[in-house]
Design a protein around this motif. Structure first.
Motif, PDB file in Angstrom:
ATOM      1  N   GLY A 156       8.881 108.788 -38.017  1.00 46.31           N
ATOM      2  CA  GLY A 156       9.351 107.498 -37.527  1.00 46.31           C
ATOM      3  C   GLY A 156       8.279 106.617 -36.909  1.00 46.31           C
ATOM      4  O   GLY A 156       8.601 105.608 -36.280  1.00 46.31           O
ATOM      5  N   TYR A 157       7.028 106.956 -37.089  1.00 47.24           N
ATOM      6  CA  TYR A 157       5.923 106.220 -36.468  1.00 47.24           C
ATOM      7  C   TYR A 157       5.458 105.123 -37.419  1.00 47.24           C
ATOM      8  O   TYR A 157       4.580 105.319 -38.251  1.00 47.24           O
ATOM      9  N   GLU A 203       1.377 110.030 -43.756  1.00 42.07           N
ATOM     10  CA  GLU A 203       2.718 110.251 -44.300  1.00 42.07           C
ATOM     11  C   GLU A 203       3.578 111.053 -43.321  1.00 42.07           C
ATOM     12  O   GLU A 203       4.755 110.740 -43.103  1.00 42.07           O
ATOM     13  N   GLN A 204       2.997 112.081 -42.716  1.00 38.05           N
ATOM     14  CA  GLN A 204       3.733 112.889 -41.745  1.00 38.05           C
ATOM     15  C   GLN A 204       4.117 112.054 -40.524  1.00 38.05           C
ATOM     16  O   GLN A 204       5.232 112.173 -40.011  1.00 38.05           O
ATOM     17  N   ALA A 205       3.209 111.203 -40.069  1.00 36.79           N
ATOM     18  CA  ALA A 205       3.516 110.337 -38.923  1.00 36.79           C
ATOM     19  C   ALA A 205       4.666 109.383 -39.265  1.00 36.79           C
ATOM     20  O   ALA A 205       5.578 109.175 -38.453  1.00 36.79           O
ATOM     21  N   ILE A 206       4.645 108.820 -40.470  1.00 41.28           N
ATOM     22  CA  ILE A 206       5.735 107.936 -40.907  1.00 41.28           C
ATOM     23  C   ILE A 206       7.034 108.720 -40.985  1.00 41.28           C
ATOM     24  O   ILE A 206       8.092 108.241 -40.556  1.00 41.28           O
ATOM     25  N   SER A 225       1.043 117.760 -33.578  1.00 43.03           N
ATOM     26  CA  SER A 225       2.380 117.404 -34.050  1.00 43.03           C
ATOM     27  C   SER A 225       2.772 115.976 -33.698  1.00 43.03           C
ATOM     28  O   SER A 225       3.626 115.398 -34.362  1.00 43.03           O
ATOM     29  N   ALA A 226       2.175 115.391 -32.673  1.00 42.15           N
ATOM     30  CA  ALA A 226       2.567 114.044 -32.239  1.00 42.15           C
ATOM     31  C   ALA A 226       2.168 113.017 -33.295  1.00 42.15           C
ATOM     32  O   ALA A 226       1.048 113.067 -33.823  1.00 42.15           O
ATOM     33  N   PRO A 227       3.055 112.094 -33.632  1.00 42.26           N
ATOM     34  CA  PRO A 227       2.743 111.129 -34.688  1.00 42.26           C
ATOM     35  C   PRO A 227       1.511 110.267 -34.387  1.00 42.26           C
ATOM     36  O   PRO A 227       0.738 109.971 -35.296  1.00 42.26           O
ATOM     37  N   GLN A 228       1.306 109.899 -33.139  1.00 43.90           N
ATOM     38  CA  GLN A 228       0.113 109.114 -32.822  1.00 43.90           C
ATOM     39  C   GLN A 228      -1.155 109.945 -33.051  1.00 43.90           C
ATOM     40  O   GLN A 228      -2.147 109.445 -33.573  1.00 43.90           O
ATOM     41  N   MET A 266      -2.192 102.755 -42.576  1.00 47.36           N
ATOM     42  CA  MET A 266      -3.084 103.881 -42.883  1.00 47.36           C
ATOM     43  C   MET A 266      -2.587 104.663 -44.093  1.00 47.36           C
ATOM     44  O   MET A 266      -3.378 105.171 -44.879  1.00 47.36           O
ATOM     45  N   TYR A 267      -1.290 104.745 -44.248  1.00 41.22           N
ATOM     46  CA  TYR A 267      -0.726 105.396 -45.430  1.00 41.22           C
ATOM     47  C   TYR A 267      -1.245 104.705 -46.692  1.00 41.22           C
ATOM     48  O   TYR A 267      -1.726 105.361 -47.623  1.00 41.22           O
ATOM     49  N   ALA A 268      -1.172 103.378 -46.709  1.00 36.97           N
ATOM     50  CA  ALA A 268      -1.638 102.609 -47.869  1.00 36.97           C
ATOM     51  C   ALA A 268      -3.153 102.705 -48.026  1.00 36.97           C
ATOM     52  O   ALA A 268      -3.667 102.927 -49.129  1.00 36.97           O
ATOM     53  N   ALA A 269      -3.882 102.535 -46.932  1.00 48.16           N
ATOM     54  CA  ALA A 269      -5.350 102.532 -46.989  1.00 48.16           C
ATOM     55  C   ALA A 269      -5.903 103.883 -47.426  1.00 48.16           C
ATOM     56  O   ALA A 269      -6.864 103.948 -48.203  1.00 48.16           O
ATOM     57  N   SER A 270      -5.305 104.967 -46.945  1.00 48.79           N
ATOM     58  CA  SER A 270      -5.813 106.295 -47.319  1.00 48.79           C
ATOM     59  C   SER A 270      -5.507 106.608 -48.778  1.00 48.79           C
ATOM     60  O   SER A 270      -6.332 107.223 -49.464  1.00 48.79           O
TER      61      SER A 270
END
Length: 177
Positions: free
Chosen positions: A107-108, A101-104, A72-75, A114-118
């Motif tokens: 609030g991370y 996306e979930q990490a963003i 669950s942790a964003p990192q 990584m969102y863009a790269a993936s």
């Protein structure tokens, strides 16, 4: 039509759940897996067949945690995204995108690139133009080139996801003068 060939996903994608409370030992283990993922790509001489086997083991372990709702942790989600970004099928890249996306969403901000790269890798793996321009290719030992990209994506959109402007991305493909 995609220029890429993919074997069946290893591991096969299964339903995942984002947990509510991540145990410290899971966090620590995911950090170890991420560090190993990154270290494998820093060696002077890389045996890609060995790295592929190690990557698959890391993906299996992470997917077990995710399918049990233990992450669950964003990192940790960002680290899982990196590990699945090194997957062996388009569905793994989709998972990496979902994790970022979930990490963003939590609030991370560090997960933006990584969102863009993936997303770019998932599109590229399906033979589609990438959106942000994070993916480079070299076919048959040729020069590095920016994979086909959507020309309507603006530098402002790239900046929102910590991706450099297009002109800077294109400079990576030109030999030093």
């Amino acid at each position: 039509m995609s220029k890429f060939h993919y074997e069946p996903c290893d591991p096969p994608v299964v339903p995942i759940m984002f947990g509510e409370h991540e145990l410290p030992e899971i966090t620590a283990r995911i950090e170890v897996l991420f560090a190993a993922d990154q270290a494998a790509r820093q060696a002077q001489q890389i045996d890609w067949s060995q790295v592929s086997q190690e990557d698959a083991k890391r993906r299996h372990e992470i997917l077990n945690y995710l399918s049990a709702g233990k992450v669950s942790a964003p990192q940790s989600l960002l680290y899982a995204a990196f590990i699945f970004q090194h997957g062996n099928c388009p569905e793994h890249y989709d998972l990496a995108h979902q994790f970022a996306e979930q990490a963003i969403h939590q609030g991370y901000r560090q997960a933006r690139w990584m969102y863009a790269a993936s997303l770019d890798r998932a599109l590229m793996s399906r033979g589609l133009p990438q959106k942000y321009g994070t993916q480079y290719v070299s076919f048959d030992g040729g020069p590095l080139e920016l994979y086909q990209y959507d020309p309507t994506t603006t530098d402002e959109e790239r900046q929102h996801y910590d991706v450099p402007p297009l002109a800077q991305l294109l400079r990576h493909t030109k030999p030093e003068q």
